[in-house]
Scaffold this active site. Structure first.
Site, PDB file in Angstrom:
ATOM      1  N   HIS A 184       0.846  -1.206   0.000  1.00 31.23           N
ATOM      2  CA  HIS A 184       0.000   0.000   0.000  1.00 31.23           C
ATOM      3  C   HIS A 184       0.883   1.259   0.000  1.00 31.23           C
ATOM      4  CE1 HIS A 184      -3.248   2.669   0.788  1.00 31.23           C
ATOM      5  NE2 HIS A 184      -4.049   1.813   1.387  1.00 31.23           N
ATOM      6  N   GLU A 289      -0.318   1.232  -5.710  1.00 29.07           N
ATOM      7  CA  GLU A 289      -0.204   0.066  -4.847  1.00 29.07           C
ATOM      8  C   GLU A 289      -0.228  -1.215  -5.677  1.00 29.07           C
ATOM      9  OE1 GLU A 289      -3.480   0.440  -2.059  1.00 29.07           O
ATOM     10  OE2 GLU A 289      -3.562   2.590  -2.478  1.00 29.07           O
TER      11      GLU A 289
END
Length: 315
Positions: A184, A289
């Site tokens: 992330h 991500e």
């Protein structure tokens, strides 16, 4: 034998120990590992979640971390590179992950520092640090919610101008399991209004802002103009490039990951997140991500699976 008046002196060989060395330090409170290589590039990894909270190259910070991020293990870090495993987003009903919290347990579990390996030469100085998370080290709550035997090894390699992160998932139990995984990554940018993303053209994506509507990307240079939360599925090319003011800023290179999530909360959503500071920080961050989240990955007994990314700073 005739002595020469000007005979050459002994040749002094350059030994590995005389070369500049990569340095790795564990903080006094055993909460963070920091690495520095001779180029001056640095990386900081919080053992809580194995979350990378800083990566600097050429004197520039490449990751955005909220001013209100909790670094004490009380909640997942807002910013840097949290590791999402074994589920992405809210867990689906009637699935093995359904009792887990959003984004799983990896980002809010304490990982173990497994050690380092280095490479120093005139052309390639780097350091690799390994971090581990195992089923035996989970909280009792997490074990009960997801009772599989597994091992994760997360390798973080710092090279001049590049940061590589590779996750290995091992099934150490007697039954197979499914999982999602996502790195992330919060990239620090100068201004979202002058930033574009290339490498997504023609890719099918799920738009989570528009009730999970599925579309195909028609822009060769995607511009963020509002709240964005898209899952780009099975990208045809491995590299996604972030461009600032017409100049490439980052290359994000996927390795065995199928998907890429693009996220920016924009004004209203940022205001609603208590750990997002400053509230105008959405202007200076962009999440690109890499992961495998559109479909489940499965590993059977005794199998392992590996994927990762390399982020290149282009300034």
């Amino acid at each position: 034998m005739v002595e020469r008046s000007h005979k050459p002196g002994p040749i002094s060989a350059t030994t590995a120990s005389s070369l500049p060395q990569a340095q790795v330090n564990v903080s006094d409170d055993n909460s963070k590992v920091t690495a520095t290589i001779p180029s001056g590039d640095t990386v900081e990894v919080l053992l809580y979640g194995a979350t990378i909270i800083s990566w600097k190259s050429n004197g520039t910070e490449n990751f955005w971390v909220s001013d209100a991020a909790k670094l004490d293990g009380s909640k997942p870090v807002r910013g840097g590179v949290p590791v999402v495993f074994p589920v992405f987003g809210p867990p689906p009903k009637n699935h093995a992950t359904s009792s887990l919290p959003q984004h799983g347990f990896a980002r809010n579990s304490r990982w173990e520092y497994l050690g380092k390996s280095t490479s120093e030469s005139a052309s390639d100085d780097s350091v690799k640090m390994d971090f581990g998370l195992y089923s035996a080290g989970l909280s009792e709550e997490a074990k009960k919610a997801w009772p599989y035997d597994f091992g994760l090894v997360y390798s973080v390699t710092l090279t001049k101008g590049e940061l590589s992160t590779i996750l290995t998932v091992r099934n150490e139990g007697k039954e197979g399991f499914d999982f999602n995984v996502l790195l992330h990554t919060y990239l620090r940018i100068k201004d979202i209004s002058t930033t574009t993303i290339s490498g997504l053209l023609g890719t099918s994506y799920v738009d989570k802002v528009l009730d999970a509507r599925e579309s195909t990307e028609s822009n060769s240079d995607l511009r963020i103009t509002g709240e964005t939360d898209r899952v780009y599925k099975s990208l045809a090319q491995d590299t996604t490039t972030v461009v600032e003011n017409g100049s490439p800023r980052f290359d994000v290179v996927r390795k065995n990951f199928r998907d890429t999530v693009i996220w920016n909360p924009w004004t209203e959503k940022a205001k609603g997140m208590g750990d997002f500071e400053p509230k105008t920080g959405w202007r200076e961050m962009l999440c690109v991500e890499v992961g495998s989240v559109a479909e489940w990955v499965r590993v059977e007994e005794g199998e392992s699976w590996e994927a990762g990314q390399t982020i290149k700073s282009l300034v």
